[in-house]
Design a protein around this motif. Structure first.
Motif, PDB file in Angstrom:
ATOM      1  N   ARG A 293      15.675   5.539  -1.067  1.00 49.25           N
ATOM      2  CA  ARG A 293      14.337   5.021  -0.736  1.00 49.25           C
ATOM      3  C   ARG A 293      14.061   3.665  -1.376  1.00 49.25           C
ATOM      4  O   ARG A 293      13.112   2.979  -0.967  1.00 49.25           O
ATOM      5  CB  ARG A 293      13.268   6.033  -1.137  1.00 49.25           C
ATOM      6  CG  ARG A 293      13.182   7.245  -0.208  1.00 49.25           C
ATOM      7  CD  ARG A 293      12.090   8.214  -0.643  1.00 49.25           C
ATOM      8  NE  ARG A 293      12.483   8.939  -1.834  1.00 49.25           N
ATOM      9  CZ  ARG A 293      13.159  10.083  -1.822  1.00 49.25           C
ATOM     10  NH1 ARG A 293      13.531  10.619  -0.676  1.00 49.25           N
ATOM     11  NH2 ARG A 293      13.466  10.690  -2.956  1.00 49.25           N
TER      12      ARG A 293
ATOM     13  N   ASP B 207       9.806  11.635  12.810  1.00 47.56           N
ATOM     14  CA  ASP B 207      10.406  10.527  12.090  1.00 47.56           C
ATOM     15  C   ASP B 207      11.692   9.984  12.667  1.00 47.56           C
ATOM     16  O   ASP B 207      12.142   8.886  12.310  1.00 47.56           O
ATOM     17  CB  ASP B 207      10.695  10.948  10.625  1.00 47.56           C
ATOM     18  CG  ASP B 207       9.457  11.419   9.900  1.00 47.56           C
ATOM     19  OD1 ASP B 207       9.486  12.531   9.368  1.00 47.56           O
ATOM     20  OD2 ASP B 207       8.474  10.669   9.894  1.00 47.56           O
TER      21      ASP B 207
ATOM     22  N   ASP C   3      11.011   0.729   8.295  1.00 48.12           N
ATOM     23  CA  ASP C   3      10.002   1.292   7.394  1.00 48.12           C
ATOM     24  C   ASP C   3       9.076   0.167   6.943  1.00 48.12           C
ATOM     25  O   ASP C   3       9.525  -0.789   6.303  1.00 48.12           O
ATOM     26  CB  ASP C   3      10.712   1.933   6.202  1.00 48.12           C
ATOM     27  CG  ASP C   3       9.753   2.613   5.218  1.00 48.12           C
ATOM     28  OD1 ASP C   3       8.530   2.456   5.356  1.00 48.12           O
ATOM     29  OD2 ASP C   3      10.262   3.279   4.290  1.00 48.12           O
TER      30      ASP C   3
ATOM     31  N   ASN D 226       6.381   0.719   4.977  1.00 51.88           N
ATOM     32  CA  ASN D 226       5.686   1.118   3.749  1.00 51.88           C
ATOM     33  C   ASN D 226       4.215   1.443   3.995  1.00 51.88           C
ATOM     34  O   ASN D 226       3.345   1.094   3.193  1.00 51.88           O
ATOM     35  CB  ASN D 226       5.813   0.018   2.686  1.00 51.88           C
ATOM     36  CG  ASN D 226       5.502   0.515   1.292  1.00 51.88           C
ATOM     37  OD1 ASN D 226       5.686   1.696   0.995  1.00 51.88           O
ATOM     38  ND2 ASN D 226       5.027  -0.376   0.447  1.00 51.88           N
TER      39      ASN D 226
ATOM     40  N   ALA E  13       1.736   4.695   4.741  1.00 51.93           N
ATOM     41  CA  ALA E  13       1.648   6.157   4.729  1.00 51.93           C
ATOM     42  C   ALA E  13       0.407   6.618   5.486  1.00 51.93           C
ATOM     43  O   ALA E  13      -0.672   6.044   5.350  1.00 51.93           O
ATOM     44  CB  ALA E  13       1.593   6.674   3.297  1.00 51.93           C
ATOM     45  N   GLY E  14       0.571   7.646   6.309  1.00 52.93           N
ATOM     46  CA  GLY E  14      -0.563   8.249   6.995  1.00 52.93           C
ATOM     47  C   GLY E  14      -1.146   7.417   8.108  1.00 52.93           C
ATOM     48  O   GLY E  14      -2.262   7.674   8.559  1.00 52.93           O
TER      49      GLY E  14
ATOM     50  N   THR F 133      -0.046   4.115  11.359  1.00 47.32           N
ATOM     51  CA  THR F 133       0.972   3.330  12.042  1.00 47.32           C
ATOM     52  C   THR F 133       0.733   1.855  11.772  1.00 47.32           C
ATOM     53  O   THR F 133      -0.389   1.366  11.910  1.00 47.32           O
ATOM     54  CB  THR F 133       0.923   3.588  13.557  1.00 47.32           C
ATOM     55  OG1 THR F 133       1.165   4.971  13.797  1.00 47.32           O
ATOM     56  CG2 THR F 133       1.975   2.763  14.280  1.00 47.32           C
ATOM     57  N   SER F 134       1.777   1.155  11.380  1.00 53.06           N
ATOM     58  CA  SER F 134       1.650  -0.276  11.128  1.00 53.06           C
ATOM     59  C   SER F 134       1.274  -1.000  12.413  1.00 53.06           C
ATOM     60  O   SER F 134       1.747  -0.663  13.501  1.00 53.06           O
ATOM     61  CB  SER F 134       2.978  -0.830  10.593  1.00 53.06           C
ATOM     62  OG  SER F 134       2.896  -2.238  10.468  1.00 53.06           O
TER      63      SER F 134
END
Length: 397
Positions: free
Chosen positions: A329, A391, A363, A365, A367-368, A370-371
């Motif tokens: 990670r 995922d 990725d 970065n 969380a929770g 969507t970029s």
């Protein structure tokens, strides 16, 4: 004498002996008054130095009251060695960066960079045994040097206080040195790239707040060999864009041990909605990949974000839990999350040597959620979807 006058560099010491012992000094240090001189060069060729304190062989930069000189080199080779050991010592956290010219084709037995040394390695470092970067030292390359830092060794070690760091060493941002009087950042081939108020793109699409936007995405996720792109300037030419990340290539036949950091991150801009640089390239091929540090090609994350760069690592084995880069990670190519606009994630490809293609990670970065930033993927061939989770997407190709 004074008034910011420059000190002289160290000279040359060449010793060819059968036996050498003791704790006395042998030095080729730079002068250390006002503006320090660079260290010189010391070489010792020997049969037996088993009772010699080799830490007393020095070619240090001079510590001046205004500016310090860069490191020189110490070279030690026994009659039983073909390439010898090259040592670069620093002078503390204030050590200056200095170039490490290496004769074309020369292969060292070992290279040790230590004690807060600051090394600019534009020539390939080829070592038959170990490269060690220790005790607060940094290895980098010159700005926009297309070949980047190139390392070939049996083993590479970067301790917890040290790094191979080419952050901001890629293509220049708008109004940066090497690109003065140009609004746009530079991109692949040193061509005009990101416009005003746009970050640099490489592995993903950079952010932009107005205007023509960023340069196209480029490069191969499996073979990252390009420099990162610079961001465009801000509201006027007083607000330069960030430079792109540089390039690092490591081939280590036995191991790569990273307790510190390998970084090819994008540089940050000055302000006024100037664009950050994209991440650059990190490519590693080894048998054992281990460590508790980080390997990153993240986009610059200030004002307008640059995209992530590209990382590709091929290996046979990982270190055990706690020594496996946090379960991989800690290997990232995050987009830069600027305060005005985000850059998209770059790509990370991790491939065991028994795999044909490896695993592709995108990725950002987040969380929770969507970029909101995009990562275009190159064509990866035709196939059928075999499995789908929240995922992962698995195909038969």
């Amino acid at each position: 004498a004074g008034a910011n006058a420059g000190s002289g560099s160290g000279g040359a010491v060449y010793l060819a002996v059968s036996t050498m012992s003791g704790r006395g000094l042998a030095t080729a240090n730079g002068g250390g008054f006002e503006v320090g001189g660079g260290g010189g060069r010391l070489a010792l060729h020997h049969v037996d130095i088993s009772t010699l304190d080799t830490s007393r062989l020095r070619a240090l930069g001079g510590i001046g009251s205004v500016s310090s000189g860069g490191n020189g080199t110490v070279f030690i080779r026994s009659v039983a060695e073909s390439g010898g050991t090259l040592i670069v010592d620093g002078q503390g956290a204030g050590s200056s960066f200095s170039a490490l010219p290496i004769p074309p084709g020369y292969v060292f037995d070992n290279v040790i960079i230590r004690n807060n040394a600051r090394v600019v390695a534009d020539d390939p470092i080829v070592v038959s045994n170990a490269l060690q970067i220790l005790a607060g030292s940094i290895v980098t390359h010159s700005p926009a040097q297309a070949n980047g830092v190139g390392i070939s060794a049996r083993s590479v070690e970067v301790d917890a206080t040290s790094s191979i760091d080419v952050t901001g060493k890629g293509y220049p941002g708008g109004e940066r040195p090497g690109n003065i009087s140009t609004n746009e950042g530079r991109t692949l081939g040193n061509l005009v790239g990101a416009a005003v108020h746009a970050g640099g793109s490489y592995g993903g699409t950079a952010g932009a707040t107005s205007g023509a936007g960023s340069n196209p995405v480029y490069g191969d996720p499996h073979n990252p060999v390009a420099l990162g792109s610079g961001g465009g300037r801000g509201s006027d030419d007083n607000w330069p864009g960030g430079n792109g990340g540089g390039r690092i290539t490591i081939a280590a036949s036995v191991s790569v041990d990273i307790a510190g950091a390998i970084r090819a991150d994008g540089g940050i801009p000055s302000g006024a909605q100037a664009g950050s640089g994209s991440g650059g390239s990190v490519k590693i091929d080894t048998a054992l990949l281990r460590g508790s540090g980080v390997i990153a090609a993240n986009g610059g994350a200030f004002e307008v974000g640059g995209s992530g760069g590209r990382v590709a690592i091929a290996y046979d084995y990982l270190g055990q839990a706690g020594d496996d880069l946090d379960g991989l990670r800690n290997i990232t190519a995050f987009g830069g999350h600027g305060g005005n606009s985000w850059g998209g994630a770059g790509t990370v490809v991790l491939r065991r040597h028994d795999q044909s293609y490896g695993d592709l990670y995108v990725d950002d970065n987040v969380a929770g959620a969507t970029s909101g930033a995009w990562t275009p993927l190159p064509h990866i061939g035709f196939g059928r979807v075999q499995a789908l989770t929240a995922d992962t997407l698995q195909t038969d190709g």
